[in-house]
Design a protein around this motif. Structure first.
Motif, PDB file in Angstrom:
ATOM      1  N   LYS A   7       0.867  -1.168   0.000  1.00  0.00           N
ATOM      2  CA  LYS A   7       0.000   0.000   0.000  1.00  0.00           C
ATOM      3  C   LYS A   7       0.905   1.219   0.000  1.00  0.00           C
ATOM      4  O   LYS A   7       1.852   1.290   0.778  1.00  0.00           O
ATOM      5  N   SER A  10       2.695   3.407   3.319  1.00  0.00           N
ATOM      6  CA  SER A  10       2.342   2.667   4.520  1.00  0.00           C
ATOM      7  C   SER A  10       3.324   1.519   4.703  1.00  0.00           C
ATOM      8  O   SER A  10       4.133   1.234   3.831  1.00  0.00           O
ATOM      9  N   GLN A  12       3.389  -2.539   6.129  1.00  0.00           N
ATOM     10  CA  GLN A  12       2.618  -3.699   6.578  1.00  0.00           C
ATOM     11  C   GLN A  12       3.560  -4.782   7.078  1.00  0.00           C
ATOM     12  O   GLN A  12       4.662  -4.924   6.581  1.00  0.00           O
ATOM     13  N   TYR A  14       3.628  -8.944   7.846  1.00  0.00           N
ATOM     14  CA  TYR A  14       2.946 -10.180   7.496  1.00  0.00           C
ATOM     15  C   TYR A  14       3.582 -11.363   8.216  1.00  0.00           C
ATOM     16  O   TYR A  14       4.789 -11.399   8.433  1.00  0.00           O
ATOM     17  N   GLU A  19      -1.584 -10.214   6.488  1.00  0.00           N
ATOM     18  CA  GLU A  19      -1.229  -8.945   7.117  1.00  0.00           C
ATOM     19  C   GLU A  19      -1.658  -8.961   8.576  1.00  0.00           C
ATOM     20  O   GLU A  19      -2.826  -9.151   8.898  1.00  0.00           O
ATOM     21  N   ALA A  22      -0.424  -2.968  10.392  1.00  0.00           N
ATOM     22  CA  ALA A  22      -0.149  -1.960   9.367  1.00  0.00           C
ATOM     23  C   ALA A  22      -0.001  -0.601  10.020  1.00  0.00           C
ATOM     24  O   ALA A  22      -0.645  -0.308  11.033  1.00  0.00           O
ATOM     25  N   ASP A  24      -0.316   3.276   8.651  1.00  0.00           N
ATOM     26  CA  ASP A  24      -0.663   4.046   7.461  1.00  0.00           C
ATOM     27  C   ASP A  24       0.147   5.337   7.399  1.00  0.00           C
ATOM     28  O   ASP A  24       0.951   5.630   8.283  1.00  0.00           O
ATOM     29  N   LYS A  31      -4.014  -3.466  14.143  1.00  0.00           N
ATOM     30  CA  LYS A  31      -3.606  -4.848  14.389  1.00  0.00           C
ATOM     31  C   LYS A  31      -4.877  -5.708  14.391  1.00  0.00           C
ATOM     32  O   LYS A  31      -5.469  -5.941  15.443  1.00  0.00           O
TER      33      LYS A  31
END
Length: 171
Positions: A7, A10, A12, A14, A19, A22, A24, A31
């Motif tokens: 994204k 942002s 992220q 994993y 995901e 994150a 932003d 979460k």
């Protein structure tokens, strides 16, 4: 490794190709797998027993992120520090009761609020509301639930559907 679509602006994180966290572009952290729940009674719990702990029946989950809440009880999926809170709304509070003890009960300890029956006034009030929060240490598989004990008086106190019990993993 499978392709993961980034994204813009942002970050992220994993695990297992999913995901888990994150951040932003505004710095907000989400979460979606962090344990959290909020539950309420689906009906009034009428005329609770006296002189014995009564588990508050929470038949409606408002949300249960992680599916760790069932049968009125939260079960910690991982060890950590959890924040719990409740708002307990009652009708039929008995001023002749010696006391009411309202608990967040965890596997490690109880967190309690004690009120005398007379703290509600000279006559039985129509409504009463109480709040308590606890910052609790829990191991994986420890449990937490809400309970109330009325000492003395008559079995006339009701727990209403406006009550709430919730919690989440802090750290």
């Amino acid at each position: 490794w499978p392709a993961i679509t980034a994204k813009p602006n942002s970050l992220q994180f994993y695990t297992a190709n999913t995901e888990r966290m994150a951040i932003d572009s505004s710095g907000r952290v989400t979460k979606p797998y962090q344990p959290a729940f909020l539950a309420r009674p689906s009906t009034t719990q009428a005329n609770i027993a006296i002189n014995t702990p009564v588990t508050v029946v929470l038949g409606t989950e408002i949300f249960d992120q992680g599916a760790n809440f069932a049968s009125n009880t939260f079960t910690a999926p991982v060890a950590g520090r959890y924040q719990f809170t409740f708002n307990l709304y009652t009708t039929g509070w008995d001023v002749s009761a010696t006391y009411y003890a309202i608990y967040i009960r965890t596997s490690n300890r109880d967190y309690e609020l004690i009120k005398t029956g007379a703290s509600a006034g000279a006559t039985d009030p129509t409504y009463n509301g109480y709040c308590l929060s606890a910052f609790a240490d829990m191991d994986a598989s420890d449990t937490a639930y809400l309970a109330i004990t009325q000492s003395g008086g008559g079995a006339q106190t009701d727990i209403t559907g406006s009550s709430r019990f919730g919690g989440f993993l802090v750290c």
